[in-house]
Design an enzyme around this catalytic site. Structure first.
Site, PDB file in Angstrom:
ATOM      1  N   LYS A 276       7.574  -9.195 -47.754  1.00  0.00           N
ATOM      2  CA  LYS A 276       8.769  -8.441 -47.343  1.00  0.00           C
ATOM      3  C   LYS A 276       9.917  -8.796 -48.286  1.00  0.00           C
ATOM      4  O   LYS A 276      10.206  -9.989 -48.504  1.00  0.00           O
ATOM      5  CB  LYS A 276       9.115  -8.858 -45.917  1.00  0.00           C
ATOM      6  CG  LYS A 276       9.709  -7.783 -45.059  1.00  0.00           C
ATOM      7  CD  LYS A 276       9.769  -8.315 -43.627  1.00  0.00           C
ATOM      8  CE  LYS A 276      10.548  -7.417 -42.729  1.00  0.00           C
ATOM      9  NZ  LYS A 276      10.776  -8.061 -41.420  1.00  0.00           N
TER      10      LYS A 276
HETATM   11  C1  E4P Z   1      12.038  -5.808 -39.055  1.00  0.00           C
HETATM   12  O1  E4P Z   1      11.022  -6.106 -39.640  1.00  0.00           O
HETATM   13  C2  E4P Z   1      13.013  -6.784 -38.554  1.00  0.00           C
HETATM   14  O2  E4P Z   1      12.372  -8.021 -38.376  1.00  0.00           O
HETATM   15  C3  E4P Z   1      13.615  -6.457 -37.212  1.00  0.00           C
HETATM   16  O3  E4P Z   1      13.119  -5.267 -36.673  1.00  0.00           O
HETATM   17  C4  E4P Z   1      15.072  -6.676 -37.123  1.00  0.00           C
HETATM   18  O4  E4P Z   1      15.513  -6.321 -35.847  1.00  0.00           O
HETATM   19  P1  E4P Z   1      16.918  -6.806 -35.223  1.00  0.00           P
HETATM   20  O5  E4P Z   1      17.968  -5.840 -35.631  1.00  0.00           O
HETATM   21  O6  E4P Z   1      16.662  -6.749 -33.724  1.00  0.00           O
HETATM   22  O7  E4P Z   1      17.151  -8.196 -35.726  1.00  0.00           O
END
Ligand code: E4P
Length: 215
Positions: free
Chosen positions: A84
């Site tokens: 990522k």
């Molecule tokens: C995506 O891969 C992220 O880890 C995640 O969805 C972030 O979400 P949040 O806005 O609840 O932190």
């Protein structure tokens, strides 16, 4: 649309995997930090043992070279690991380099459809538009999924998948599926909320009461 779990918590992953609905897991530095004292490599490797699908592990370098270095290491942990990287110019460089080496990437922190198109062109395997965080700004986050889906569908060269991320409630799951997301990555709590319905509970109670009252 598939379900991924957005967590680094092994108990949550074990439980959701037992429901038979889990196709992958996404983590981020915040989620990993919540699992106090856990070693990153061990967490990702254990998740990969629990779920047979893409497991996103996020690089923390800010430069492309650093991201590639981290990504090359992550890729040795398990064949299902997806690297990522953030949606920046350095992130694009890393996606491009890693794709050339056959390593799959998830471009995260996507907040407009142009970012998603650029990530796809660079060779991203998945993109993660953050629906909930866009909603938080007073803008319709789901529009982002609709736009990316339309753009990707209109270009036969693009095979990049769309993960609807930053999911906050069950309605986000339904709307993501309708908007054309390939995957929704959900916190465990949201999956629990999505399966529950008061009328289901009331129906069970009624059936059991009637069953017991038969003579
Ligand atoms: C995506 O891969 C992220 O880890 C995640 O969805 C972030 O979400 P949040 O806005 O609840 O932190």
């Amino acid at each position: 649309m598939q379900f991924y779990l957005d967590t680094a918590n092994l108990d949550e992953i074990r439980e959701a995997a037992s429901w038979g609905i889990l196709s992958g897991v996404t983590t981020n530095p915040t989620l990993v930090a919540r699992e106090k004292g856990a070693d990153f490599k061990s967490v990702i490797s254990e998740i990969a043992e629990l779920v047979d699908g893409p497991i996103s592990a996020e690089a923390v370098s800010l430069d492309g070279e650093g991201m590639v270095k981290e990504g090359l290491e992550f890729a040795t942990w398990h064949p299902n690991v997806i690297v990522k990287v953030p949606s920046t110019t350095e992130g694009l460089k890393a996606v491009y380099q890693l794709a050339r080496k056959g390593i799959r990437t998830n471009v995260t922190l996507i907040f407009n459809a142009a970012q998603a198109l650029m990530a796809a062109r660079a060779g991203a395997f998945i993109v993660s538009p953050f629906v909930g965080r866009v909603d938080d700004t007073g803008v319709d986050g789901m529009q982002l999924i609709r736009e990316i889906s339309q753009i990707y569908k209109s270009d036969s060269e693009i095979t990049t998948k769309i993960i609807s991320a930053s999911i906050r409630h069950p309605r986000h799951i339904i709307d993501s599926a309708l908007a054309g997301a390939d995957i929704a990555t959900c916190p465990f709590k949201v999956l629990q909320l999505a399966i529950r319905h008061p009328l289901t509970d009331r129906g069970i109670e009624q059936f059991l009461a009637d069953w017991k009252s038969r003579s």
